[in-house]
Design a protein around this motif. Structure first.
Motif, PDB file in Angstrom:
ATOM      1  N   SER A 107      -5.272  -3.656  -2.405  1.00 42.62           N
ATOM      2  CA  SER A 107      -4.745  -4.999  -2.179  1.00 42.62           C
ATOM      3  C   SER A 107      -3.489  -4.926  -1.314  1.00 42.62           C
ATOM      4  N   ASN A 108      -3.425  -5.788  -0.301  1.00 45.93           N
ATOM      5  CA  ASN A 108      -2.276  -5.847   0.592  1.00 45.93           C
ATOM      6  C   ASN A 108      -1.870  -4.468   1.110  1.00 45.93           C
ATOM      7  N   PHE A 109      -2.844  -3.662   1.487  1.00 42.86           N
ATOM      8  CA  PHE A 109      -2.569  -2.273   1.843  1.00 42.86           C
ATOM      9  C   PHE A 109      -1.664  -2.145   3.059  1.00 42.86           C
ATOM     10  N   GLY A 110      -1.717  -3.114   3.948  1.00 40.75           N
ATOM     11  CA  GLY A 110      -0.920  -3.037   5.163  1.00 40.75           C
ATOM     12  C   GLY A 110       0.576  -3.023   4.928  1.00 40.75           C
ATOM     13  N   ALA A 111       0.971  -3.501   3.756  1.00 40.60           N
ATOM     14  CA  ALA A 111       2.392  -3.569   3.440  1.00 40.60           C
ATOM     15  C   ALA A 111       2.866  -2.380   2.615  1.00 40.60           C
ATOM     16  N   ARG A 112       1.962  -1.476   2.309  1.00 39.30           N
ATOM     17  CA  ARG A 112       2.343  -0.337   1.482  1.00 39.30           C
ATOM     18  C   ARG A 112       3.208   0.634   2.268  1.00 39.30           C
ATOM     19  N   HIS A 113       4.088   1.279   1.547  1.00 40.58           N
ATOM     20  CA  HIS A 113       5.010   2.226   2.180  1.00 40.58           C
ATOM     21  C   HIS A 113       4.275   3.414   2.766  1.00 40.58           C
ATOM     22  N   GLY A 114       3.358   3.988   2.008  1.00 40.64           N
ATOM     23  CA  GLY A 114       2.594   5.134   2.474  1.00 40.64           C
ATOM     24  C   GLY A 114       3.331   6.456   2.333  1.00 40.64           C
ATOM     25  N   ASP A 115       2.589   7.490   2.011  1.00 39.21           N
ATOM     26  CA  ASP A 115       3.156   8.845   1.872  1.00 39.21           C
ATOM     27  C   ASP A 115       2.315   9.840   2.655  1.00 39.21           C
ATOM     28  N   HIS A 116       2.925  10.987   2.958  1.00 36.14           N
ATOM     29  CA  HIS A 116       2.234  12.095   3.634  1.00 36.14           C
ATOM     30  C   HIS A 116       1.659  11.671   4.980  1.00 36.14           C
ATOM     31  N   TRP A 117       2.415  10.903   5.718  1.00 36.16           N
ATOM     32  CA  TRP A 117       1.961  10.442   7.031  1.00 36.16           C
ATOM     33  C   TRP A 117       1.666  11.620   7.951  1.00 36.16           C
ATOM     34  N   GLY A 118       0.573  11.468   8.703  1.00 33.11           N
ATOM     35  CA  GLY A 118       0.269  12.443   9.735  1.00 33.11           C
ATOM     36  C   GLY A 118       0.990  12.106  11.019  1.00 33.11           C
TER      37      GLY A 118
END
Length: 127
Positions: A107-118
């Protein structure tokens, strides 16, 4: 180093297809939701697609619905983004990131901070 590694980008003509891969290095993503994002020069990062830990829940940005398909292969610890009918406006650097845990359903994934970015893989759609 715990990182996701994107690959599969390149130059393609409008209407063409590419398949991007997001492979985990040094850890497993089998129990995580993973998202694909993109960023074109001079624009903000945009959430493109997300897949939950089970693979049964997916989500897409409106701009790519019916053209892109996200999937995952747990044996290969990899998430894929099949991109079809590519348009010039799909040109961007594409990134993947862990966006949630086992129970997150995109849900609302576009606003997630995110980890382990490539580091991203560039996609250019041009004739």
């Amino acid at each position: 180093q715990l990182q996701l590694v994107e690959s599969g980008g390149g130059l393609v003509q409008p209407g063409g297809s590419l398949r991007l891969s997001c492979a985990a290095s040094g850890f497993t993503i089998d129990y995580d939701a993973v998202g694909w994002f993109r960023q074109a020069p001079g624009t903000a990062r945009e959430g493109v697609s997300c897949i939950d830990s089970t693979g049964g829940i997916t989500a897409y940005a409106e701009s790519v619905k019916a053209r892109f398909i996200i999937s995952r292969d747990k044996d290969k610890n990899t998430v894929y983004l099949q991109m079809n009918n590519l348009r010039a406006e799909d040109t961007a650097v594409y990134y993947c990131a862990v966006v949630g845990g086992t129970y997150y359903r995109c849900s609302n994934f576009g606003a997630r901070h995110g980890d382990h970015w490539g580091k991203g893989t560039p996609v250019t759609v041009s004739a």
